[in-house]
Scaffold this motif. Structure first.
Motif, short mmCIF file in Angstrom:
data_model
loop_
_atom_site.label_atom_id
_atom_site.label_comp_id
_atom_site.label_asym_id
_atom_site.label_seq_id
_atom_site.Cartn_x
_atom_site.Cartn_y
_atom_site.Cartn_z
N SER A 1 0.84 -1.20 0.00
CA SER A 1 0.00 0.00 0.00
C SER A 1 0.86 1.23 0.00
CB SER A 1 -0.91 -0.02 1.22
OG SER A 1 -1.60 1.20 1.33
N SER A 2 0.31 2.27 -0.65
CA SER A 2 1.05 3.53 -0.66
C SER A 2 1.09 4.17 0.71
CB SER A 2 0.40 4.49 -1.67
OG SER A 2 -0.96 4.71 -1.29
N ARG B 1 9.27 0.23 -5.53
CA ARG B 1 8.55 1.51 -5.41
C ARG B 1 8.06 2.01 -6.77
NH1 ARG B 1 8.81 4.66 -0.90
NH2 ARG B 1 7.27 5.83 -2.08
N GLU C 1 5.19 -0.12 -7.63
CA GLU C 1 4.06 0.27 -6.80
C GLU C 1 3.39 1.54 -7.33
OE1 GLU C 1 3.27 1.33 -2.10
OE2 GLU C 1 5.13 1.93 -3.09
N HIS C 2 4.23 2.48 -7.77
CA HIS C 2 3.68 3.71 -8.31
C HIS C 2 2.84 3.43 -9.57
CE1 HIS C 2 3.41 7.92 -9.38
NE2 HIS C 2 3.92 7.64 -10.58
N ILE D 1 1.27 0.62 -10.32
CA ILE D 1 0.04 -0.07 -9.93
C ILE D 1 -0.96 0.91 -9.35
CG2 ILE D 1 -0.91 -1.78 -8.36
CD1 ILE D 1 1.68 -3.37 -8.70
N HIS D 2 -0.45 1.86 -8.54
CA HIS D 2 -1.33 2.87 -7.97
C HIS D 2 -1.98 3.71 -9.07
CE1 HIS D 2 -2.80 5.86 -5.13
NE2 HIS D 2 -2.27 6.79 -5.92
N ASN D 3 -1.23 4.12 -10.08
CA ASN D 3 -1.78 4.90 -11.19
C ASN D 3 -2.83 4.09 -11.96
OD1 ASN D 3 -0.21 7.12 -10.61
ND2 ASN D 3 1.40 6.59 -12.09
N ARG E 1 -4.67 1.69 -10.78
CA ARG E 1 -5.85 1.59 -9.95
C ARG E 1 -6.68 2.86 -9.98
NH1 ARG E 1 -4.51 0.38 -3.93
NH2 ARG E 1 -3.85 2.55 -4.09
N GLU E 2 -6.02 3.99 -10.15
CA GLU E 2 -6.72 5.27 -10.25
C GLU E 2 -7.23 5.55 -11.67
OE1 GLU E 2 -7.49 7.23 -7.79
OE2 GLU E 2 -6.52 5.88 -6.34
N THR F 1 5.06 2.56 -17.06
CA THR F 1 5.94 2.94 -15.95
C THR F 1 7.40 2.78 -16.38
OG1 THR F 1 4.29 2.25 -14.32
CG2 THR F 1 6.58 2.44 -13.57
#
Length: 495
Positions: free
Chosen positions: A2-3, A83, A86-87, A89-91, A93-94, A100
């Motif tokens: 998680s971020s 990291r 993770e960044h 994956i976060h993008n 998800r948004e 990347t």
């Protein structure tokens, strides 16, 4: 991961910039951990000699220091790659489906996952674009279908297998005086109140899933009976449930209009019959009048007067025959078993015309009759009507001809007996030939013709299985050919 709980980083681990993307770590090069380990081992060997009593411990300490430094650098690179991943994956998800960057960390285990992540993101982006395009097309198609259904002139009802309304357009809601969406779930037979015929028709249609095509029903709406044209079709959906689509069109006004038109057509037909009777009686009545005037002359010998009287009697009988034939034409066909001698009918007709109209107009007559006996089916009355009309038209056409002439011929064909009446008048204009047999169409001056002669003649001849044709190949005037079903003379004589 998680971020909200990022991985801890070593001193040389990656740091995030303002956009959240990982920066390039200090040990981003694949040889960085090895070089760092060698550097740390050298420094340890340089400064750590005094810390160890023996050479072996000193060498071992230097190696361990170098390995520890190299391991720390490799761990920092792996964490930086994680990291970065993770960044991405976060993008994703948004909803930000963009590639990347690996930031030079592709040599790490985590860094090798970044290209796979980018392929997945690219596939998802393509999938989402396809779904969005399909959604736009679906919405456009749905709007188009909805517009079509709502703009139908009739009331449309979608009906489930349980006879409940599932779809109704605005016309249906207006027909049953219901608000938007109020018809959904209503039972069909709660809305429709048909007569006995309509109830049987709808019951059989839904029971046996039989389509209906523009059948007329009488429904009770608003306390009064109205006529509707109904069409019904059935379909199966994905759950194998059978539904139906019904279209109702109010045809009450059209039905009343059709009844009015039918009544007017009957009146027109009666008028045409009356005009036809007057048209057909005009010629024999004119002959009767002419011969009656000749009989009144004091200078007429008794023998001649008696001959004129015979002609008057014959013409009076002809009037009666015309009336009977026209009335028989209006009734159902019946087989009389009569036959008519065509040549004899032509001779009798010419006798009447020659003594009256042909001599008066100075018209020369040429007659070429088939030497053999030619019999046709039916009585001679209708043959007389057709010949009289064609002859009258020929006489009218020769009014301004210098040397008027009429030629009459008869001949036998395999199935017909033909009678041709030709004149040397101006002929028929090409633009009028296609309308010669239309009712009330005439090429004569106003007041000179009713336009019913050829129409009635074609009707009576067609009724007997024959026809009248205009001979377009005839030069120097007009020529009409009457063809009637031929009777075998030998068979008649044998009978």
């Amino acid at each position: 991961m998680s971020s909200a709980s990022p991985l801890p980083l070593a001193a040389d681990a990656a740091r995030t910039d303002d956009a959240g993307a990982a920066r390039v770590p200090l040990a981003s090069h694949p040889l960085a951990p090895l070089l760092l380990g060698l550097a740390v081992a050298a420094l340890y060997a340089w400064f750590g000699a005094a810390w160890h009593e023996g050479r072996g411990a000193w060498v071992a300490g230097s190696l361990l220091a170098g390995l520890a430094a190299a391991g720390a650098a490799r761990l920092a690179a792996e964490i930086a790659a994680l990291r970065q991943l993770e960044h991405g994956i976060h993008n994703a998800r948004e909803g930000l489906l963009q590639p990347t960057a690996d930031r030079g960390l592709g040599w790490t285990v985590a860094g090798r996952l970044i290209p796979e992540h980018n392929k997945t993101v690219e596939a998802l982006a393509l999938m989402f674009r396809t779904v969005e395009d399909c959604q736009v097309r679906f919405l456009g198609e749905r709007n188009r279908v909805t517009t079509i259904l709502q703009s139908l002139p009739g009331a449309l009802l979608g009906i489930t297998d349980e006879l409940e309304v599932s779809i109704a357009n605005r016309q249906a809601e207006a027909l049953f005086d219901a608000g938007p969406g109020a018809l959904a779930g209503r039972n069909l037979f709660d809305l429709l109140v048909p007569d006995d015929h309509g109830r049987t028709l709808l019951r059989d249609a839904f029971l046996y899933k039989q389509a209906i095509r523009q059948q007329e029903l009488v429904l009770q709406l608003g306390g009064r009976a109205r006529h509707f044209s109904i069409s019904l079709a059935f379909y199966s959906d994905e759950q194998d449930d059978i539904g139906g689509v019904m279209i109702l069109q109010d045809v009450t006004e059209q039905r009343l209009l059709m009844e009015t038109v039918a009544m007017r057509e009957k009146l027109v037909a009666m008028g045409q019959l009356a005009a036809g009777v007057a048209h057909e009686l005009n010629t024999p009545l004119g002959n009767i009048l002419g011969y009656a005037q000749l009989m009144r002359s004091a200078s007429t010998p008794p023998e001649t007067r008696n001959g004129y009287a015979d002609v008057v009697v014959a013409e009076a009988r002809r009037c009666s025959r015309v009336v009977q034939d026209l009335l028989a034409y209006a009734r159902k066909d019946s087989c009389s078993g009569e036959t008519c001698d065509v040549n004899q009918t032509v001779r009798e007709l010419l006798d009447a015309f020659i003594h009256c109209r042909l001599q008066r107009y100075g018209i020369e007559v040429e007659v070429h009759l088939d030497p053999d006996l030619q019999l046709v089916e039916g009585g001679c009355g209708e043959v007389d009507i057709a010949l009289t009309n064609v002859m009258s038209n020929a006489i009218h056409a020769l009014a301004d001809t210098a040397q008027p002439r009429i030629t009459i011929r008869t001949w036998a064909e395999p199935a017909h007996v033909a009678i041709a009446v030709a004149d040397n008048g101006p002929g028929v204009p090409p633009e009028a030939r296609s309308r010669l047999f239309d009712p009330f169409f005439t090429t004569k001056d106003v007041g000179q013709g009713s336009g019913l002669g050829l129409f009635i003649s074609q009707a009576v001849v067609t009724r007997r299985g024959g026809r009248i044709d205009f001979d377009a190949g005839h030069a120097g005037g007009a020529c009409f050919v009457i063809r009637l079903p031929r009777v075998d003379v030998a068979r008649v004589r044998a009978a």
